[in-house]
Write an enzyme that holds these catalytic residues in place. Structure first.
Site, PDB file in Angstrom:
ATOM      1  N   LYS A  28       5.423 -63.449  38.002  1.00 40.62           N
ATOM      2  CA  LYS A  28       4.177 -63.209  37.184  1.00 40.62           C
ATOM      3  C   LYS A  28       4.727 -63.297  35.612  1.00 40.62           C
ATOM      4  O   LYS A  28       5.905 -63.578  35.370  1.00 40.62           O
ATOM      5  CB  LYS A  28       3.900 -61.586  37.308  1.00 40.62           C
ATOM      6  CG  LYS A  28       5.209 -60.897  37.019  1.00 40.62           C
ATOM      7  CD  LYS A  28       5.174 -59.258  37.292  1.00 40.62           C
ATOM      8  CE  LYS A  28       6.167 -58.423  37.230  1.00 40.62           C
ATOM      9  NZ  LYS A  28       6.200 -57.121  37.516  1.00 40.62           N
ATOM     10  N   TYR A 259       9.940 -63.521   2.606  1.00 39.97           N
ATOM     11  CA  TYR A 259       8.953 -62.490   2.438  1.00 39.97           C
ATOM     12  C   TYR A 259       9.603 -61.179   1.815  1.00 39.97           C
ATOM     13  O   TYR A 259      10.532 -60.525   2.535  1.00 39.97           O
ATOM     14  CB  TYR A 259       7.991 -62.153   3.396  1.00 39.97           C
ATOM     15  CG  TYR A 259       6.977 -63.557   3.595  1.00 39.97           C
ATOM     16  CD1 TYR A 259       6.065 -63.672   2.656  1.00 39.97           C
ATOM     17  CD2 TYR A 259       7.091 -64.105   4.594  1.00 39.97           C
ATOM     18  CE1 TYR A 259       5.211 -64.870   2.685  1.00 39.97           C
ATOM     19  CE2 TYR A 259       6.330 -65.200   4.948  1.00 39.97           C
ATOM     20  CZ  TYR A 259       5.349 -65.570   3.776  1.00 39.97           C
ATOM     21  OH  TYR A 259       4.562 -66.871   4.172  1.00 39.97           O
TER      22      TYR A 259
HETATM   23  C1  LIG Z   1       7.309 -56.676  38.206  1.00 36.69           C
HETATM   24  C2  LIG Z   1       7.609 -56.066  39.532  1.00 36.69           C
HETATM   25  C3  LIG Z   1       8.827 -56.133  40.131  1.00 36.69           C
HETATM   26  C4  LIG Z   1       9.997 -57.157  39.491  1.00 36.69           C
HETATM   27  O1  LIG Z   1      10.989 -56.087  38.808  1.00 36.69           O
HETATM   28  P1  LIG Z   1      12.266 -56.434  38.035  1.00 36.69           P
HETATM   29  O2  LIG Z   1      12.804 -55.267  37.556  1.00 36.69           O
HETATM   30  O3  LIG Z   1      11.942 -57.429  37.245  1.00 36.69           O
HETATM   31  O4  LIG Z   1      13.164 -57.104  38.998  1.00 36.69           O
HETATM   32  C5  LIG Z   1       9.088 -55.444  41.274  1.00 36.69           C
HETATM   33  N1  LIG Z   1       8.096 -55.090  41.783  1.00 36.69           N
HETATM   34  C6  LIG Z   1       6.926 -54.669  41.321  1.00 36.69           C
HETATM   35  C7  LIG Z   1       5.684 -54.007  41.737  1.00 36.69           C
HETATM   36  C8  LIG Z   1       6.652 -55.527  39.922  1.00 36.69           C
HETATM   37  O5  LIG Z   1       5.477 -55.265  39.150  1.00 36.69           O
END
Ligand SMILES: *Cc1c(COP(=O)(O)O)cnc(C)c1O
Length: 372
Positions: A28, A259
């Site tokens: 993702k 800035y």
């Molecule tokens: C993002 C996510 C993960 C991965 O978690 P990490 O801490 O990045 O390993 C696993 N399960 C779900 C449901 C997630 O949304």
């Protein structure tokens, strides 16, 4: 982006969970900012010929992008989605996680329209509180879920998500696991002829620190991409953030920079202007939090505020620095290294936010992909 390190991190998770647990790499948010196509491709090659059990994404559009990239395997939508994304998920052949019975009813309607049984995984809320059916009431909703699914859907899996698996103390995570197991024990068995439901719970931290609780699947993310999964669980770094110096010059005492002119040279100094700013994802907060870069193997401070397109480094301790030199904001240069978790800590955030905050203007350069 060091895809060799990415692949080795994947192997470390695989070794930690053992052969009974298949992996669902979470890709993702453009694979946590690294680039979903390149990351998914590297995972597929590493786990050739079949690739991973599936990939995990949050939004239907991300699943569609995986399809466009040629992935025909499973795509698990791990987050609750707005209602109108369900039809898209059905069209792209994605597997939603179901977080309430109303979603399940709509998924069953879509299955009826599609004329085939559509798979889903059911999320059990054991304390995360974002989504999922309440663990303590599994006896009630379990029967109803099975009734809705009967004949129309394939109830392929059940999962939960941990809120504190990267904390030093795993007591809260163990408690969530026990709640999850309790909920599973209250569910009706799979329909006649259906395979056992797949069980999964672990993010990176629980995969590495609790061997994924021996589940059928694990869903690692951050560790694959070089972020620590708890203070004691360090991956190989994957992402480096580098920029060229556009300008190096000697400035007299009293010169101000940036800035707000928040920094004034207390003596004659050498400053270098790097072609990177918050428009690339270099956090503005970093400058006031002791942020550094590495130039010619020497750690140097960022001076003044970070602008959208440039940031300025004090190079007074770097012999021979000149325009064209590389400044490393995350990564290794010589004996020095700045890890993404160090940057995150300085900015008061987590590695996830630093990596996903790297903007498209910063070109991704991939190393160590290997051949198919
Ligand atoms: C993002 C996510 C993960 C991965 O978690 P990490 O801490 O990045 O390993 C696993 N399960 C779900 C449901 C997630 O949304």
């Amino acid at each position: 982006m060091d895809l060799g390190a990415l692949r080795r991190n994947l192997r470390r998770v695989e070794a930690a969970v053992g052969p009974g647990t298949a992996l669902v790499p979470m890709v993702k948010a453009d694979a946590y900012g690294l680039g979903m196509r390149a990351a998914a491709d590297a995972f597929r090659r590493e786990l050739a010929p079949d690739g991973p059990w599936g990939f995990g994404v949050a939004a239907a559009a991300e699943g569609e992008a995986l399809r466009e990239a040629g992935w025909t395997g499973r795509v698990l939508l791990s987050s609750p989605m707005p209602p109108d994304e369900l039809p898209r998920a059905a069209r792209a052949g994605l597997t939603p996680s179901v977080w309430e019975l109303e979603t399940l009813r709509r998924w069953a309607e879509l299955a009826a329209g599609a004329g085939r049984r559509l798979p889903f995984h059911l999320e059990v809320d054991t304390g995360m509180g974002r989504a999922g059916l309440p663990w303590a009431e599994a006896a009630e909703w379990g029967v109803e879920a099975a009734r809705i699914a009967a004949g129309r859907l394939l109830w392929e899996g059940c999962f939960t998500h941990f809120h504190s698996a990267d904390e030093p103390d795993l007591a809260a995570t163990d408690r969530q696991w026990e709640r999850f197991r309790h909920a599973l024990s209250l569910l009706p068995p799979p329909a006649e002829g259906d395979p056992p439901r797949l069980v999964h719970s672990s993010n990176s931290a629980a995969a590495l620190r609790r061997a994924g609780y021996g589940c059928d699947l694990a869903r690692p993310g951050i560790f694959l991409y070089g972020g620590a999964a708890g203070a004691d669980v360090q991956p190989e770094p994957v992402a480096s953030v580098r920029a060229r110096l556009s300008l190096v010059r000697r400035v007299p005492a009293g010169t101000t920079v940036g800035y707000g002119a928040t920094y004034t040279a207390p003596r004659d100094e050498v400053w270098g202007t790097a072609a990177i700013g918050y428009g690339d994802g270099l956090r503005r907060a970093l400058a006031t939090a002791g942020g550094e870069a590495i130039v010619r193997g020497v750690r140097v401070p960022i001076v003044g505020r970070i602008s959208m397109d440039v940031s300025v480094l004090n190079l007074s301790r770097v012999p021979g620095a000149r325009a064209g030199d590389v400044a490393t904001f995350i990564g290794r240069d010589g004996a020095e290294e700045i890890r993404v978790d160090e940057v995150a800590e300085r900015c008061g955030t987590i590695s996830y936010e630093i990596l996903t905050g790297l903007t498209p203007r910063l070109p991704r350069v991939y190393l160590g992909g290997g051949s198919p």
